[in-house]
Design a protein around this motif. Structure first.
Motif, PDB file in Angstrom:
ATOM      1  N   ASP A 268       8.716 -57.483 -45.289  1.00  0.00           N
ATOM      2  CA  ASP A 268      10.167 -57.649 -45.393  1.00  0.00           C
ATOM      3  C   ASP A 268      10.641 -57.429 -46.829  1.00  0.00           C
ATOM      4  OD1 ASP A 268      12.690 -57.988 -44.319  1.00  0.00           O
ATOM      5  OD2 ASP A 268      12.704 -60.164 -44.576  1.00  0.00           O
ATOM      6  N   GLY A 269       9.904 -56.603 -47.587  1.00  0.00           N
ATOM      7  CA  GLY A 269      10.349 -56.283 -48.932  1.00  0.00           C
ATOM      8  C   GLY A 269      11.747 -55.695 -48.924  1.00  0.00           C
ATOM      9  N   PRO A 270      12.522 -55.969 -49.955  1.00  0.00           N
ATOM     10  CA  PRO A 270      12.137 -56.564 -51.232  1.00  0.00           C
ATOM     11  C   PRO A 270      12.237 -58.086 -51.301  1.00  0.00           C
ATOM     12  CG  PRO A 270      14.400 -55.798 -51.363  1.00  0.00           C
ATOM     13  CD  PRO A 270      13.908 -55.439 -49.975  1.00  0.00           C
ATOM     14  N   TRP A 271      12.314 -58.776 -50.170  1.00  0.00           N
ATOM     15  CA  TRP A 271      12.409 -60.240 -50.208  1.00  0.00           C
ATOM     16  C   TRP A 271      11.276 -60.806 -51.059  1.00  0.00           C
ATOM     17  CZ3 TRP A 271      16.208 -63.429 -48.640  1.00  0.00           C
ATOM     18  CH2 TRP A 271      15.935 -64.787 -48.687  1.00  0.00           C
TER      19      TRP A 271
ATOM     20  N   THR B 149       4.509 -62.804 -42.316  1.00  0.00           N
ATOM     21  CA  THR B 149       4.825 -62.301 -43.649  1.00  0.00           C
ATOM     22  C   THR B 149       3.823 -62.846 -44.676  1.00  0.00           C
ATOM     23  OG1 THR B 149       6.188 -64.161 -44.403  1.00  0.00           O
ATOM     24  CG2 THR B 149       7.257 -62.527 -42.964  1.00  0.00           C
ATOM     25  N   PRO B 150       3.953 -62.448 -45.956  1.00  0.00           N
ATOM     26  CA  PRO B 150       3.090 -63.002 -46.993  1.00  0.00           C
ATOM     27  C   PRO B 150       3.166 -64.529 -47.131  1.00  0.00           C
ATOM     28  CG  PRO B 150       4.043 -60.960 -47.776  1.00  0.00           C
ATOM     29  CD  PRO B 150       4.711 -61.267 -46.446  1.00  0.00           C
ATOM     30  N   GLU B 151       4.186 -65.159 -46.561  1.00  0.00           N
ATOM     31  CA  GLU B 151       4.243 -66.628 -46.608  1.00  0.00           C
ATOM     32  C   GLU B 151       3.021 -67.274 -45.949  1.00  0.00           C
ATOM     33  OE1 GLU B 151       8.730 -68.301 -47.126  1.00  0.00           O
ATOM     34  OE2 GLU B 151       7.990 -68.146 -45.081  1.00  0.00           O
ATOM     35  N   VAL B 152       2.327 -66.536 -45.109  1.00  0.00           N
ATOM     36  CA  VAL B 152       1.152 -67.078 -44.426  1.00  0.00           C
ATOM     37  C   VAL B 152       0.061 -67.460 -45.433  1.00  0.00           C
ATOM     38  CG1 VAL B 152      -0.105 -64.915 -44.034  1.00  0.00           C
ATOM     39  CG2 VAL B 152      -0.245 -66.764 -42.349  1.00  0.00           C
ATOM     40  N   ALA B 153       0.143 -66.926 -46.639  1.00  0.00           N
ATOM     41  CA  ALA B 153      -0.861 -67.238 -47.658  1.00  0.00           C
ATOM     42  C   ALA B 153      -0.666 -68.618 -48.276  1.00  0.00           C
ATOM     43  CB  ALA B 153      -0.848 -66.174 -48.761  1.00  0.00           C
ATOM     44  N   TYR B 154       0.536 -69.206 -48.103  1.00  0.00           N
ATOM     45  CA  TYR B 154       0.777 -70.462 -48.815  1.00  0.00           C
ATOM     46  C   TYR B 154       1.687 -71.463 -48.094  1.00  0.00           C
ATOM     47  CZ  TYR B 154       5.137 -68.093 -50.191  1.00  0.00           C
ATOM     48  OH  TYR B 154       6.342 -67.427 -50.175  1.00  0.00           O
TER      49      TYR B 154
ATOM     50  N   GLY C  68       6.681 -66.729 -52.914  1.00  0.00           N
ATOM     51  CA  GLY C  68       6.053 -67.641 -53.858  1.00  0.00           C
ATOM     52  C   GLY C  68       4.541 -67.501 -53.813  1.00  0.00           C
ATOM     53  N   GLY C  69       3.868 -68.598 -54.156  1.00  0.00           N
ATOM     54  CA  GLY C  69       2.411 -68.590 -54.128  1.00  0.00           C
ATOM     55  C   GLY C  69       1.851 -67.503 -55.024  1.00  0.00           C
ATOM     56  N   GLN C  70       0.852 -66.816 -54.559  1.00  0.00           N
ATOM     57  CA  GLN C  70       0.191 -65.778 -55.347  1.00  0.00           C
ATOM     58  C   GLN C  70       1.072 -64.556 -55.581  1.00  0.00           C
ATOM     59  OE1 GLN C  70      -2.423 -65.761 -51.987  1.00  0.00           O
ATOM     60  NE2 GLN C  70      -2.658 -63.534 -52.096  1.00  0.00           N
ATOM     61  N   PHE C  71       2.209 -64.481 -54.850  1.00  0.00           N
ATOM     62  CA  PHE C  71       3.104 -63.334 -54.955  1.00  0.00           C
ATOM     63  C   PHE C  71       4.281 -63.589 -55.902  1.00  0.00           C
ATOM     64  CE2 PHE C  71       1.338 -63.626 -50.640  1.00  0.00           C
ATOM     65  CZ  PHE C  71       0.606 -62.443 -50.605  1.00  0.00           C
ATOM     66  N   ALA C  72       4.371 -64.790 -56.452  1.00  0.00           N
ATOM     67  CA  ALA C  72       5.522 -65.169 -57.284  1.00  0.00           C
ATOM     68  C   ALA C  72       5.664 -64.234 -58.481  1.00  0.00           C
ATOM     69  CB  ALA C  72       5.370 -66.608 -57.752  1.00  0.00           C
ATOM     70  N   GLY C  73       6.901 -63.802 -58.722  1.00  0.00           N
ATOM     71  CA  GLY C  73       7.186 -62.961 -59.863  1.00  0.00           C
ATOM     72  C   GLY C  73       6.848 -61.500 -59.688  1.00  0.00           C
ATOM     73  N   ARG C  74       6.418 -61.107 -58.492  1.00  0.00           N
ATOM     74  CA  ARG C  74       6.047 -59.713 -58.221  1.00  0.00           C
ATOM     75  C   ARG C  74       7.066 -59.091 -57.264  1.00  0.00           C
ATOM     76  NH1 ARG C  74       0.193 -60.692 -55.802  1.00  0.00           N
ATOM     77  NH2 ARG C  74       0.247 -58.430 -55.497  1.00  0.00           N
ATOM     78  N   LEU C  75       7.421 -57.832 -57.504  1.00  0.00           N
ATOM     79  CA  LEU C  75       8.270 -57.119 -56.550  1.00  0.00           C
ATOM     80  C   LEU C  75       7.496 -56.956 -55.251  1.00  0.00           C
ATOM     81  CD1 LEU C  75      10.763 -55.399 -55.747  1.00  0.00           C
ATOM     82  CD2 LEU C  75       9.554 -53.416 -56.705  1.00  0.00           C
TER      83      LEU C  75
END
Length: 257
Positions: free
Chosen positions: A204-207, A178-183, A210-217
């Protein structure tokens, strides 16, 4: 690129057309949308019909929708048979981990029985299986699907120990990042460990992340940044990771787009 797991039927996407357009612009050519129960499954099927060749439907029964009944599980099984020609997988299905009910012995016994049912039909109908089996549940789920002789499966948002991870790989199944791999270190270690031919990517949206994705849908377009993070961790090219994960997803789900 292919987002192998995104819940576009969720209320956070009242009109998913914008998310789909942004994903296509970023190079995400297909999205697998798993159902979580009867109502969700119907919405997923509607999305696949509305966006053919882009949205691919899976019919499932989420093990942590504790309000769902055995009749709901039966309805999902019946729908799989009825819609076999229109779906790419069964899922998401699996074993519970989160919430107080996950520790209940009766809940777990029921979940194992239901997973075995879905695994048997996946084997019988030659369908891929999308598994929700976090942490220690992954080893239990692996035992169940191997006993059912499931040929194709992905452990979505995988969080198990190294021994279980290697057993999943050895069994010929896939693991998604998932995008968690970025941080997140845990996911970064997994990204370095996985063979290129066993790896998928998902949002796994809309989960939320954090990291660079924080605050984004969370949207399927996040796959582009996820692939870039994996390429950086593995000291390889973005195109290489995009290609290998796409080939893997096509093989798992029978996607040709």
């Amino acid at each position: 690129m292919i987002d192998s797991h995104v819940h576009l039927d969720a209320e956070q996407y009242p009109d998913p057309s914008g998310s789909i357009k942004r994903a296509l612009y970023e190079g995400v050519t297909a999205m697998v949308v798993p159902g979580t129960g009867p109502a969700s499954n119907r919405r997923v099927m509607d999305l696949a019909r509305k966006y053919p060749g882009v949205v691919y439907a899976a019919i499932g029964f989420h093990p942590e929708r504790y309000e769902q009944t055995d009749l709901d599980a039966d309805a999902a099984l019946e729908m799989i048979v009825r819609e076999r020609a229109s779906i790419c997988a069964i899922g998401e299905v699996g074993l519970p981990w989160y919430g107080a009910s996950a520790a209940d012995a009766n809940v777990n016994a029921r979940a194992k029985m239901q997973l075995a049912q879905f695994a048997r039909i996946a084997a019988e109908m030659d369908l891929a299986l999308i598994l929700h089996a976090p942490h220690r549940r992954a080893a239990e789920a692996l035992e169940i699907i191997r006993a059912a002789k499931v040929r194709r499966a992905v452990f979505h948002w995988h969080k198990a120990d190294e021994q279980t991870t290697r057993a999943i790989i050895d069994a010929g199944y896939f693991i998604s990042l998932t995008p968690e791999v970025a941080y997140r270190q845990r996911d970064q270690e997994l990204a370095r460990m996985l063979p290129a031919n066993r790896m998928l990517v998902e949002t796994d949206g809309p989960w939320p992340y954090g990291g660079q994705f924080a605050g984004r849908l969370t949207e399927p377009a996040f796959i582009k940044e996820t692939v870039a993070a994996i390429a950086h961790l593995r000291c390889t090219t973005i195109d290489g990771i995009a290609t290998s994960t796409t080939v893997n997803a096509r093989a798992l789900f029978g996607i040709n787009s």
